[in-house]
Scaffold this active site. Structure first.
Site, PDB file in Angstrom:
ATOM      1  N   SER A 151      10.411 -99.090  40.877  1.00 34.71           N
ATOM      2  CA  SER A 151      10.902 -99.521  42.186  1.00 34.71           C
ATOM      3  C   SER A 151      10.765-101.038  42.280  1.00 34.71           C
ATOM      4  O   SER A 151      10.267-101.673  41.352  1.00 34.71           O
ATOM      5  CB  SER A 151      10.153 -98.808  43.306  1.00 34.71           C
ATOM      6  N   LEU A 152      11.188-101.597  43.385  1.00 33.45           N
ATOM      7  CA  LEU A 152      11.263-103.057  43.499  1.00 33.45           C
ATOM      8  C   LEU A 152      10.446-103.574  44.665  1.00 33.45           C
ATOM      9  O   LEU A 152      10.414-102.970  45.733  1.00 33.45           O
ATOM     10  CB  LEU A 152      12.723-103.482  43.712  1.00 33.45           C
ATOM     11  N   GLU A 168      22.850-108.616  41.961  1.00 32.18           N
ATOM     12  CA  GLU A 168      23.642-107.378  42.050  1.00 32.18           C
ATOM     13  C   GLU A 168      23.517-106.780  43.444  1.00 32.18           C
ATOM     14  O   GLU A 168      22.463-106.891  44.072  1.00 32.18           O
ATOM     15  CB  GLU A 168      23.088-106.348  41.043  1.00 32.18           C
ATOM     16  N   LYS A 222      22.530-104.152  46.068  1.00 32.91           N
ATOM     17  CA  LYS A 222      21.573-103.045  46.070  1.00 32.91           C
ATOM     18  C   LYS A 222      22.234-101.867  46.776  1.00 32.91           C
ATOM     19  O   LYS A 222      22.312-101.827  48.004  1.00 32.91           O
ATOM     20  CB  LYS A 222      20.266-103.443  46.760  1.00 32.91           C
ATOM     21  N   ARG A 278      16.037 -89.736  39.988  1.00 30.43           N
ATOM     22  CA  ARG A 278      14.821 -90.525  39.787  1.00 30.43           C
ATOM     23  C   ARG A 278      13.548 -89.693  39.999  1.00 30.43           C
ATOM     24  O   ARG A 278      12.577 -89.852  39.270  1.00 30.43           O
ATOM     25  CB  ARG A 278      14.832 -91.703  40.759  1.00 30.43           C
ATOM     26  N   GLU A 305      23.555 -96.013  40.104  1.00 35.33           N
ATOM     27  CA  GLU A 305      23.410 -95.429  41.434  1.00 35.33           C
ATOM     28  C   GLU A 305      24.610 -94.526  41.741  1.00 35.33           C
ATOM     29  O   GLU A 305      25.754 -94.958  41.605  1.00 35.33           O
ATOM     30  CB  GLU A 305      23.328 -96.568  42.460  1.00 35.33           C
ATOM     31  N   LYS A 316      17.596-110.174  39.356  1.00 30.53           N
ATOM     32  CA  LYS A 316      16.902-109.860  38.093  1.00 30.53           C
ATOM     33  C   LYS A 316      16.875-111.082  37.194  1.00 30.53           C
ATOM     34  O   LYS A 316      17.891-111.782  37.082  1.00 30.53           O
ATOM     35  CB  LYS A 316      17.634-108.726  37.360  1.00 30.53           C
ATOM     36  N   LYS A 352      16.082-108.006  50.861  1.00 30.22           N
ATOM     37  CA  LYS A 352      16.422-106.985  51.855  1.00 30.22           C
ATOM     38  C   LYS A 352      17.106-107.633  53.053  1.00 30.22           C
ATOM     39  O   LYS A 352      16.664-108.668  53.533  1.00 30.22           O
ATOM     40  CB  LYS A 352      15.160-106.250  52.305  1.00 30.22           C
TER      41      LYS A 352
HETATM   42  S1  IVH Z   1      17.266-101.926  39.194  1.00 32.93           S
HETATM   43  C1  IVH Z   1      14.465-103.111  37.955  1.00 32.93           C
HETATM   44  N1  IVH Z   1      19.566-102.451  40.347  1.00 32.93           N
HETATM   45  O1  IVH Z   1      16.860 -99.605  44.173  1.00 32.93           O
HETATM   46  C2  IVH Z   1      14.133-101.679  38.235  1.00 32.93           C
HETATM   47  N2  IVH Z   1      18.146-100.818  41.362  1.00 32.93           N
HETATM   48  O2  IVH Z   1      13.903-100.155  44.623  1.00 32.93           O
HETATM   49  C3  IVH Z   1      14.717-101.184  39.514  1.00 32.93           C
HETATM   50  N3  IVH Z   1      19.089 -99.806  43.384  1.00 32.93           N
HETATM   51  O3  IVH Z   1      15.450 -96.787  42.675  1.00 32.93           O
HETATM   52  C4  IVH Z   1      16.080-100.644  39.409  1.00 32.93           C
HETATM   53  N4  IVH Z   1      20.990-100.922  43.400  1.00 32.93           N
HETATM   54  O4  IVH Z   1      17.871 -96.616  43.423  1.00 32.93           O
HETATM   55  C5  IVH Z   1      18.429-101.719  40.397  1.00 32.93           C
HETATM   56  N5  IVH Z   1      21.634-103.009  41.256  1.00 32.93           N
HETATM   57  C6  IVH Z   1      20.512-102.286  41.300  1.00 32.93           C
HETATM   58  C7  IVH Z   1      20.265-101.335  42.320  1.00 32.93           C
HETATM   59  C8  IVH Z   1      19.065-100.630  42.312  1.00 32.93           C
HETATM   60  C9  IVH Z   1      20.263-100.000  44.019  1.00 32.93           C
HETATM   61  C10 IVH Z   1      18.018 -98.886  43.842  1.00 32.93           C
HETATM   62  C11 IVH Z   1      17.600 -97.852  42.842  1.00 32.93           C
HETATM   63  C12 IVH Z   1      16.114 -98.010  42.669  1.00 32.93           C
HETATM   64  C13 IVH Z   1      15.729 -98.845  43.847  1.00 32.93           C
HETATM   65  C14 IVH Z   1      14.582 -99.762  43.483  1.00 32.93           C
END
Ligand code: IVH
Length: 255
Positions: free
Chosen positions: A19-20, A55, A57, A78, A113, A229, A253
């Site tokens: 997760s982030l 990117e 989200k 997930r 996603e 990223k 966010k």
């Molecule tokens: S990267 C780097 N990229 O956000 C590792 N996640 O809080 C995390 N999500 O569970 C994943 N868009 O469901 C990534 N462009 C994106 C994303 C993304 C949506 C969601 C994903 C993940 C959550 C992480």
């Protein structure tokens, strides 16, 4: 949607799905960059040059797709990050997810996603209301119920879409950067968002995040932020993971 909760098979992810951490202001974004610089300095890396991939989200559900010798073998949700649910039968109904890919390594895990587009969501709810069925609260809710259906025939009646955003585990192949991984995925037919950019400075990243924030309402899908990223794979490796989140990525966010 009132459907029975299914008994989907549990699967182990080859690598945890992380997760982030969040940033809610330019200051918090700069603080993240500073934390990365400090961490790398302790590792003996002074003054690294960061490039950033920005990117959307997507407000959907994270998926892990495993291709063995270029053939889609398994797709999973997930779940808790370590263990997800096998939803291969439903992912096969999504036309934009390749069943086969060319020039593939022995194994590659594509991460992305699953979501329901706003027009598809509106049309689905209209059809359901006309048929006297309950309607879905929002696209995410609708996508979540759909992807966990046991019967793929029901899934096919509820159009889902997919954005690929990364590579997880891989055997027989490695990428030098996030940007290269996205390009590779795009070349193999995965839907990769065209608005993803690679930027050189924090100022540009902040500008881009604010830009997404403004354009948010004009998109065909819901986003709840911007994922930033670090591009370079070696820097990602050196930054590593703390708790459940990679140090090398953050979610901007929206308020
Ligand atoms: S990267 C780097 N990229 O956000 C590792 N996640 O809080 C995390 N999500 O569970 C994943 N868009 O469901 C990534 N462009 C994106 C994303 C993304 C949506 C969601 C994903 C993940 C959550 C992480």
């Amino acid at each position: 949607g009132g459907e029975p909760i299914s008994a989907l098979t549990k699967v182990h992810h080859p690598e945890p799905m992380l997760s982030l951490a969040n940033a809610r202001s330019a200051e918090e974004l700069r603080a993240w960059v500073l934390r990365m610089r400090n961490h790398l300095a302790r590792e003996g890396i002074e003054n690294p040059t960061f490039r950033y991939v920005c990117e959307p989200k997507i407000d959907g559900l994270a998926m892990s797709l495993i291709y063995r010798d270029g053939v889609l073998e398994r797709g999973a949700t997930r779940g808790n990050g370590e263990i997800g649910e096998n939803v291969t039968h439903n992912l096969r109904t999504i036309a934009s997810i390749p069943q086969r890919i060319e020039d593939a390594p022995a194994m590659i895990e594509v991460r992305g996603e699953v979501y329901m587009s706003l027009p598809d969501f509106a049309a689905l709810n209209e059809r359901r209301a006309a048929a006297g069925l309950s309607t879905f609260m929002n696209p995410r809710n609708s996508a979540a119920g759909t992807i966990r259906q046991l019967d793929p025939k029901l899934t096919a009646e509820r159009p889902l879409s997919f954005w690929a955003y990364g590579v997880g585990a891989a055997e027989g192949m490695a990428f030098g950067s996030q940007w290269d991984a996205l390009g590779w995925l795009r070349d193999r037919g995965f839907p990769v968002n065209r608005d993803i950019v690679r930027l050189d400075t924090e100022d540009e990243v902040v500008e881009r995040c604010l830009d997404w924030q403004e354009r948010r309402g004009a998109l065909e899908f819901e986003i709840d932020g911007v994922v930033v990223k670090v591009d370079d794979a070696e820097l990602q490796r050196r930054l590593g993971v703390v708790g459940r989140g990679p140090r090398w990525a953050i979610a901007w966010k929206f308020p």
